[in-house]
Scaffold this active site. Structure first.
Site, PDB file in Angstrom:
ATOM      1  N   ASP A 113      54.248 -10.962 -38.007  1.00 19.71           N
ATOM      2  CA  ASP A 113      52.885 -10.986 -38.543  1.00 19.71           C
ATOM      3  C   ASP A 113      52.427  -9.546 -38.758  1.00 19.71           C
ATOM      4  O   ASP A 113      51.353  -9.137 -38.308  1.00 19.71           O
ATOM      5  CB  ASP A 113      51.950 -11.720 -37.582  1.00 19.71           C
ATOM      6  CG  ASP A 113      50.580 -12.014 -38.198  1.00 19.71           C
ATOM      7  OD1 ASP A 113      50.442 -11.890 -39.425  1.00 19.71           O
ATOM      8  OD2 ASP A 113      49.650 -12.367 -37.447  1.00 19.71           O
TER       9      ASP A 113
ATOM     10  N   GLU B  37      47.083  -2.625 -21.480  1.00 19.07           N
ATOM     11  CA  GLU B  37      46.803  -1.209 -21.661  1.00 19.07           C
ATOM     12  C   GLU B  37      46.004  -0.985 -22.945  1.00 19.07           C
ATOM     13  O   GLU B  37      46.254  -1.621 -23.963  1.00 19.07           O
ATOM     14  CB  GLU B  37      48.156  -0.491 -21.752  1.00 19.07           C
ATOM     15  CG  GLU B  37      48.153   0.917 -22.255  1.00 19.07           C
ATOM     16  CD  GLU B  37      49.548   1.423 -22.589  1.00 19.07           C
ATOM     17  OE1 GLU B  37      49.679   2.639 -22.797  1.00 19.07           O
ATOM     18  OE2 GLU B  37      50.491   0.606 -22.648  1.00 19.07           O
TER      19      GLU B  37
END
Length: 285
Positions: free
Chosen positions: A193, A90
């Site tokens: 991260d 998406e």
């Protein structure tokens, strides 16, 4: 992007692709926005051997989504095609964060970090950037952080000639230094991260996490990465720390957790990170 891949994606989506535009910001993969008459999608494209990297990214995104704490983009498909690997998901239209958006992001990240486990690690490995990241299970956070985070990156840095053997502390030296600082740490589900390029605020104000390197570890690891490169407002920290208060060891731990990310950057991007790495090594080890 080749015309063959475009045709393949159109068949996969069961929609005609009306436009393909390059999207900047990625160091590892090429990125594209794909428009159809009805919708928009985000495509990451890399060499065929990157499929496993995309597979672990999908696993991480889905695991975060299953916690119902913070959103991730919906996955459409990931596969190999000809000489490439791709990840299709998406497309999230994003906006510049407001004060309120940062508050919500802090609250939702704290909710993610409240998802816990009995052990540290994940049981499945993944990647930090393009480098392999081991998530072998440990009962001890000191053992996990020593063996699965610091020692592997120190070894790579030695092999690449960025650090000498005398600049790298021994396993026992690392453990002795971490023992008191890491006392009482509980496992949290981490993004792994989390810098300013790996979250989005959608047009309707919903935070999204992208590009995870997930595992169960100390919640302050995500905060360390956030602080390393900045881009999160003070309202984020106030919101987050209302759930996870600071304590006397937080500042030192933040630097030690930043050491991992600085070693990763040293090993990926070179000697411009050397001084920062050595400064932390000299301070704590």
């Amino acid at each position: 992007m080749t015309s063959n891949l475009k045709s393949h994606l159109s068949t996969l989506l069961k929609e005609t692709i009306t436009n393909v535009s390059s999207v900047g910001g990625g160091d590892i993969s090429e990125a594209y926005k794909i428009d159809t008459v009805n919708s928009s999608y985000f495509l990451k494209l890399n060499s065929a051997d990157a499929l496993n990297m995309f597979k672990t990214e999908v696993y991480g995104l889905n695991l975060i989504a299953k916690t119902n704490t913070i959103k991730t983009p919906n996955i459409i498909a990931f596969d190999r095609f000809e000489n490439s690997a791709f990840l299709l998901m998406e497309f999230v239209e994003s906006k510049r964060p407001t004060i309120e958006d940062f508050k919500v992001l802090g609250e939702q990240l704290a909710a993610l970090h409240k998802c816990t486990s009995e052990r540290y690690g994940l049981g499945t490995d993944n990647y930090i950037g393009s480098l392999a990241q081991s998530n072998a299970i440990h009962k001890s956070w000191v053992d996990f952080y020593t063996h699965e985070r610091l020692l592997p990156q120190l070894e790579i840095a030695k092999q690449k000639g960025f650090l000498s053997g005398s600049e790298c502390p021994s396993e026992q030296h690392i453990k002795n230094s971490l023992k008191l600082l890491f006392k009482g740490v509980k496992p949290s589900l981490l993004h792994g991260d989390l810098w300013s390029g790996n979250y989005l605020i959608s047009k309707d104000g919903e935070p999204y996490l992208i590009d995870p390197a997930i595992y169960f570890g100390h919640n302050e690891v995500d905060i360390a990465m956030i602080k390393l490169f900045g881009g999160f407002g003070n309202d984020f920290y106030e919101s987050y720390h209302s759930y996870f208060p600071l304590n006397k060891n937080t500042s030192a731990r933040i630097e030690i957790y930043q050491l991992y990310y600085l070693l990763v950057h040293l090993n990926l991007f070179g000697s411009s990170y050397y001084a920062s790495v050595v400064s932390i090594l000299n301070t704590y080890f």
